[in-house]
Design a protein around this motif. Structure first.
Motif, PDB file in Angstrom:
ATOM      1  N   THR A   4       0.832  -1.206   0.000  1.00  0.00           N
ATOM      2  CA  THR A   4       0.000   0.000   0.000  1.00  0.00           C
ATOM      3  C   THR A   4       0.864   1.252   0.000  1.00  0.00           C
ATOM      4  N   ARG A  28      -2.872  -1.119  -3.390  1.00  0.00           N
ATOM      5  CA  ARG A  28      -3.787  -0.029  -3.026  1.00  0.00           C
ATOM      6  C   ARG A  28      -2.996   1.262  -2.894  1.00  0.00           C
ATOM      7  N   GLU A  30      -3.544   5.495  -2.313  1.00  0.00           N
ATOM      8  CA  GLU A  30      -4.377   6.651  -2.019  1.00  0.00           C
ATOM      9  C   GLU A  30      -3.562   7.908  -2.311  1.00  0.00           C
ATOM     10  N   ARG A  55      -8.017   6.875 -14.199  1.00  0.00           N
ATOM     11  CA  ARG A  55      -8.977   5.768 -14.088  1.00  0.00           C
ATOM     12  C   ARG A  55      -9.496   5.356 -15.460  1.00  0.00           C
ATOM     13  N   ARG A  64      -7.003  -0.146  -8.089  1.00  0.00           N
ATOM     14  CA  ARG A  64      -5.942   0.113  -7.109  1.00  0.00           C
ATOM     15  C   ARG A  64      -6.020   1.527  -6.529  1.00  0.00           C
ATOM     16  N   GLY A  66      -7.350   4.284  -4.648  1.00  0.00           N
ATOM     17  CA  GLY A  66      -8.284   4.448  -3.549  1.00  0.00           C
ATOM     18  C   GLY A  66      -8.646   5.898  -3.296  1.00  0.00           C
ATOM     19  N   GLN A  67      -8.925   6.181  -2.061  1.00  0.00           N
ATOM     20  CA  GLN A  67      -9.444   7.473  -1.640  1.00  0.00           C
ATOM     21  C   GLN A  67      -8.444   8.607  -1.877  1.00  0.00           C
ATOM     22  N   ASP A  68      -8.996   9.762  -2.218  1.00  0.00           N
ATOM     23  CA  ASP A  68      -8.222  10.989  -2.373  1.00  0.00           C
ATOM     24  C   ASP A  68      -8.488  11.868  -1.148  1.00  0.00           C
ATOM     25  N   ARG A 120      -4.689   5.277   7.896  1.00  0.00           N
ATOM     26  CA  ARG A 120      -5.265   4.564   6.754  1.00  0.00           C
ATOM     27  C   ARG A 120      -4.619   3.198   6.533  1.00  0.00           C
TER      28      ARG A 120
END
Length: 167
Positions: A4, A28, A30, A55, A64, A66-68, A120
């Protein structure tokens, strides 16, 4: 093995390169942007467009990504004295640094990235600082980043790896 990552992502060329680097390596990823009252706010506005294009154009990376996250740091503007935060023309300072230097900016960014990564569950922090084109910024030096990696890891009680793919 690390799986990650958190990428410091401004929306500019260097951080987009770092994001691609991380997406190619980690399961993953972010992203984290900082709104510190910078004059060139266009990069912050470009972040969402860049993320959407990544994307769409690289669908194998989309799962892969994830959150911003965006953190505000008005304190850097309050410190002032930089052509990145104040309405002043570019100039060299008496200490030999360009007035684009925002004192401690990367130290603060990476420390806060460590805190967010801790919360996270992220292992690697990727940033686009580069000693070879840092204009003399002391917080972009390899030695500074290595020392900060140790300090953040010790201070969080968790080992983080800082990656700077542009070095």
């Amino acid at each position: 093995m690390h799986t990650t990552a958190l990428v410091l992502f401004s929306g500019g060329q260097d951080s987009t390169t770092c994001l691609a680097h991380a997406l190619a390596r980690y399961e993953r990823v972010e992203t984290l942007g900082f709104d510190y009252g910078q004059r060139h706010h266009i990069e912050m506005q470009a972040r969402t467009t860049e993320l959407a294009q990544l994307r769409a154009q690289f669908p194998h990376w989309a799962p892969r990504l994830g959150q911003d996250h965006v953190l505000t740091l008005d304190v850097l503007r309050q410190i002032g004295g930089s052509s990145l935060t104040d309405d002043v023309a570019f100039a060299m300072q008496a200490d030999g640094l360009p007035n684009t230097f925002v004192p401690g900016r990367n130290l603060v960014f990476l420390t806060l990235a460590g805190a967010l990564a801790y919360r996270r569950g992220l292992q690697v922090i990727v940033t686009g600082v580069c000693e070879t084109d840092f204009s003399g910024y002391p917080d972009c030096r390899d030695d500074t980043l290595k020392a900060l990696q140790v300090a953040v890891s010790l201070g969080m009680g968790q080992r983080f790896t800082f990656e700077t793919p542009l070095m």
